[in-house]
Design a protein around this motif. Structure first.
Motif, short mmCIF file in Angstrom:
data_model
loop_
_atom_site.label_atom_id
_atom_site.label_comp_id
_atom_site.label_asym_id
_atom_site.label_seq_id
_atom_site.Cartn_x
_atom_site.Cartn_y
_atom_site.Cartn_z
N MET A 23 0.81 -1.22 0.00
CA MET A 23 0.00 0.00 0.00
C MET A 23 0.85 1.27 0.00
SD MET A 23 -3.05 -1.14 2.58
CE MET A 23 -3.90 0.45 2.59
N ILE A 24 2.01 1.24 0.64
CA ILE A 24 2.84 2.45 0.69
C ILE A 24 4.01 2.40 -0.29
CG2 ILE A 24 2.19 2.95 3.07
CD1 ILE A 24 5.05 2.04 3.88
N GLY A 25 4.06 1.36 -1.11
CA GLY A 25 5.13 1.25 -2.10
C GLY A 25 6.49 0.99 -1.50
N ALA A 26 6.51 0.18 -0.45
CA ALA A 26 7.76 -0.14 0.23
C ALA A 26 7.90 -1.66 0.31
CB ALA A 26 7.75 0.46 1.64
N ARG A 62 5.11 8.72 5.15
CA ARG A 62 5.78 10.01 5.34
C ARG A 62 7.26 9.81 5.63
NH1 ARG A 62 7.27 14.71 4.08
NH2 ARG A 62 7.39 16.26 5.73
N VAL A 63 7.60 8.84 6.45
CA VAL A 63 9.02 8.54 6.71
C VAL A 63 9.71 8.16 5.41
CG1 VAL A 63 10.63 6.93 7.82
CG2 VAL A 63 8.71 7.87 9.13
N ARG A 64 9.06 7.31 4.63
CA ARG A 64 9.65 6.88 3.35
C ARG A 64 9.89 8.07 2.45
NH1 ARG A 64 8.25 5.09 -1.80
NH2 ARG A 64 9.61 3.44 -2.54
N SER A 65 8.94 9.00 2.40
CA SER A 65 9.07 10.20 1.59
C SER A 65 10.28 11.03 2.03
CB SER A 65 7.78 11.02 1.69
OG SER A 65 7.95 12.31 1.18
N GLU A 74 16.74 8.64 11.57
CA GLU A 74 16.47 9.20 12.89
C GLU A 74 15.79 10.57 12.77
OE1 GLU A 74 18.98 10.77 16.72
OE2 GLU A 74 19.66 8.90 15.78
N ALA A 75 16.30 11.40 11.89
CA ALA A 75 15.72 12.73 11.70
C ALA A 75 14.31 12.62 11.11
CB ALA A 75 16.61 13.58 10.80
N ALA A 76 14.13 11.73 10.15
CA ALA A 76 12.81 11.53 9.55
C ALA A 76 11.81 11.07 10.61
CB ALA A 76 12.89 10.51 8.42
N LEU A 82 6.87 14.69 15.39
CA LEU A 82 6.45 16.05 15.70
C LEU A 82 5.25 16.48 14.85
CD1 LEU A 82 9.94 17.73 16.15
CD2 LEU A 82 8.24 17.26 17.93
N GLU A 83 5.24 16.11 13.57
CA GLU A 83 4.10 16.43 12.71
C GLU A 83 2.83 15.77 13.23
OE1 GLU A 83 6.31 17.00 8.37
OE2 GLU A 83 5.44 15.06 8.86
#
Length: 99
Positions: A23-26, A62-65, A74-76, A82-83
């Motif tokens: 579903m998320i293309g991963a 969103r992480v994948r993006s 880690e930053a992602a 936070l988002e």
């Protein structure tokens, strides 16, 4: 709750790892990495299989993006956390404003 009561629940763990990855293309390995990094913790079925909710899939996508943009895992993860917290706070505020 009826059997159809989970249809609107974005936190219901309805998706297997394979379906979630599709579903998320991963890949399933990507989802395992997010679990190991404790960015997304799927629920486990009685047999120990990971199950993901729509909310978790949005976060994973969103992480994948962000990773695709060159941001470190880690930053992602921190950005997505936070988002998500900001979105929750906005929903709470909107609820108070609607009263």
């Amino acid at each position: 709750m009826t059997s159809t009561g989970h249809l609107d629940d974005e936190h219901y763990p309805a998706y297997t790892m394979g379906r979630a990855a599709e579903m998320i293309g991963a890949t399933p390995a990507f989802l395992r990495t997010l679990d190991e990094a404790r960015l997304i913790t799927p629920q486990r079925s009685g047999g120990g299989h990971r199950r993901y909710s729509r909310h978790q899939l949005r976060l994973a996508a969103r992480v994948r993006s962000l990773l695709d943009e060159g941001i470190a895992l880690e930053a992602a993860g921190r950005i997505v956390t936070l988002e998500d917290e900001l979105a929750d706070a906005r929903r709470i505020i909107a609820g108070y404003e609607g009263e």
